[in-house]
Design a protein around this motif. Structure first.
Motif, PDB file in Angstrom:
ATOM      1  N   GLY A   1      -5.125   3.897  -3.702  1.00 43.60           N
ATOM      2  CA  GLY A   1      -4.460   5.006  -3.044  1.00 43.60           C
ATOM      3  C   GLY A   1      -3.137   5.413  -3.645  1.00 43.60           C
ATOM      4  N   PHE A   2      -2.697   4.735  -4.723  1.00 44.57           N
ATOM      5  CA  PHE A   2      -1.432   5.094  -5.358  1.00 44.57           C
ATOM      6  C   PHE A   2      -1.609   6.369  -6.189  1.00 44.57           C
ATOM      7  N   LEU A   3      -0.551   7.170  -6.277  1.00 42.57           N
ATOM      8  CA  LEU A   3      -0.625   8.489  -6.923  1.00 42.57           C
ATOM      9  C   LEU A   3      -0.666   8.354  -8.446  1.00 42.57           C
TER      10      LEU A   3
ATOM     11  N   SER B   1      -4.561  13.318  -7.578  1.00 40.94           N
ATOM     12  CA  SER B   1      -5.355  12.161  -7.993  1.00 40.94           C
ATOM     13  C   SER B   1      -4.709  10.859  -7.521  1.00 40.94           C
ATOM     14  N   ARG B   2      -5.559   9.928  -7.101  1.00 42.86           N
ATOM     15  CA  ARG B   2      -5.115   8.597  -6.672  1.00 42.86           C
ATOM     16  C   ARG B   2      -5.965   7.528  -7.353  1.00 42.86           C
ATOM     17  N   ASP B   3      -5.428   6.321  -7.453  1.00 44.06           N
ATOM     18  CA  ASP B   3      -6.241   5.230  -7.976  1.00 44.06           C
ATOM     19  C   ASP B   3      -7.034   4.596  -6.839  1.00 44.06           C
TER      20      ASP B   3
ATOM     21  N   ARG C   1       3.656   5.252  -7.113  1.00 39.84           N
ATOM     22  CA  ARG C   1       2.946   5.715  -8.308  1.00 39.84           C
ATOM     23  C   ARG C   1       2.051   4.627  -8.887  1.00 39.84           C
ATOM     24  N   ALA C   2       0.831   4.992  -9.239  1.00 39.94           N
ATOM     25  CA  ALA C   2      -0.064   4.063  -9.934  1.00 39.94           C
ATOM     26  C   ALA C   2       0.534   3.706 -11.288  1.00 39.94           C
TER      27      ALA C   2
ATOM     28  N   THR D   1       2.412  14.592 -11.416  1.00 36.24           N
ATOM     29  CA  THR D   1       1.066  14.451 -10.878  1.00 36.24           C
ATOM     30  C   THR D   1       0.160  15.553 -11.417  1.00 36.24           C
TER      31      THR D   1
ATOM     32  N   ALA E   1       1.891   7.511   1.267  1.00 43.46           N
ATOM     33  CA  ALA E   1       1.656   8.841   0.699  1.00 43.46           C
ATOM     34  C   ALA E   1       0.565   9.603   1.429  1.00 43.46           C
TER      35      ALA E   1
ATOM     36  N   GLU F   1       0.860  -1.172   0.000  1.00 48.39           N
ATOM     37  CA  GLU F   1       0.000   0.000   0.000  1.00 48.39           C
ATOM     38  C   GLU F   1       0.898   1.223   0.000  1.00 48.39           C
ATOM     39  N   PRO F   2       0.474   2.318  -0.646  1.00 40.81           N
ATOM     40  CA  PRO F   2       1.368   3.473  -0.815  1.00 40.81           C
ATOM     41  C   PRO F   2       1.647   4.196   0.498  1.00 40.81           C
TER      42      PRO F   2
END
Length: 299
Positions: free
Chosen positions: A250-252, A245-247, A272-273, A260, A237, A234-235
């Motif tokens: 929760g990844f950026l 924005s996140r997926d 990062r997503a 970003t 962040a 899990e990120p």
């Protein structure tokens, strides 16, 4: 007085250290901030291939850290709590407040928790995520490793050097790991795999003593002095601005250049997503961002 930098890199994992290295070589004033030990998740990589002079993740991270120090990168050991706009740049809030014209988030990801009873209670008393650190404590004991990917199998192999029995508990019916790790595990008589099974609870008094497993609707308990969990990431962040924005995990989210939604804030590596999970790709992203930042600041 606020210290100001051209680029602040948040995180001293491989992507962060690599980005800082290329940025300082491009003539930028660079600082890295790290909440924990430098190196990040790569410290769990016991066998490293394709990096001459670095046999393990620890070797690789140590070499980068030393080279950055010699090149003039400022290393700050403080956890970042916020990033906020300030004039034409940003303020990075940690133990102190640091000014940056641009920011690269390379804070990586952390191992996910199982979220079962006993996991938190026995942290450091039988629940661990570092076989290299703790394996000698389990000499001639039985332990459980949870997961089916590269990290789980590598850690199981480390534990097998010390433990009487290593049970790999995997919720699936086949491993996700690279073939050579799977082959080594299959050839190790001290390791067994318990398929299609999940951990329901970690049990004990002062230390871990047993693990409750669930398979096909039935539960059973097996003796174990230690539990090592590798079930995904899990990120890291929580400090990232709310407008970013996140997926769904929760990844950026970034564009193809790793920038970003907020211009001037970049994300690279495991935070990062869309990151592939490969070290070589982390290095490529880091170099690309350092080059882009240097080019933008010289415009």
């Amino acid at each position: 007085m606020t210290q100001n930098y051209d680029l602040i890199v948040i995180g001293e994992g491989i992507s962060g250290l690599t980005c800082a290295s290329h940025a300082v070589r491009a003539g930028l004033r660079v600082a890295t901030l790290e909440a924990n030990l430098f190196g990040g998740l790569v410290l769990n990589v016991n066998e490293l291939h394709g990096y001459p002079g670095a046999e393990s993740g620890t070797d690789l991270a140590s070499g980068l850290m030393q080279a950055n120090a010699e090149a003039g990168v400022t290393s700050i050991q403080e956890p970042v709590t916020a990033i906020r706009a300030a004039g034409t740049g940003f303020e990075v809030v940690a133990g102190g407040t640091y000014g940056a014209r641009q920011v690269a988030i390379a804070s990586g990801a952390r191992l996910k928790k199982l979220g079962v009873p006993g996991e938190k209670e026995f942290e450091g008393r039988g629940v661990s995520s570092c076989a290299d650190c703790d394996a000698p404590m389990y000499q001639n004991e039985d332990v459980v490793v949870v997961g089916g990917g590269d990290s789980a199998l590598q850690e199981a192999l480390v534990l097998a050097r010390f433990c009487r029995k290593v049970h790999i508990v995997h919720r699936g019916s086949q491993l996700r790991a690279q073939k050579h790790f799977a082959d080594h595990v299959a050839a190790e008589p001290r390791i067994s795999i318990i398929w299609n099974t999940t951990v329901e609870a970690i049990l004990g008094a002062k230390m871990v003593e047993k693990v409750r497993l669930k398979r096909d609707g039935n539960t059973e308990e097996i003796a174990a002095a230690g539990v090592f969990t590798y079930v995904g990431l899990e990120p890291s962040a929580a400090f990232a601005p709310s407008g970013m924005s996140r997926d769904e995990r929760g990844f950026l989210v970034t564009n193809d250049a790793c920038e970003t939604k907020i211009a001037g804030i970049w994300a690279i590596g495991a935070v990062r997503a869309g990151y592939s999970g490969l070290l070589r790709d982390a290095a490529v992203e880091a170099q690309r961002v350092a080059k882009a930042v240097a080019s933008r600041l010289k415009e």
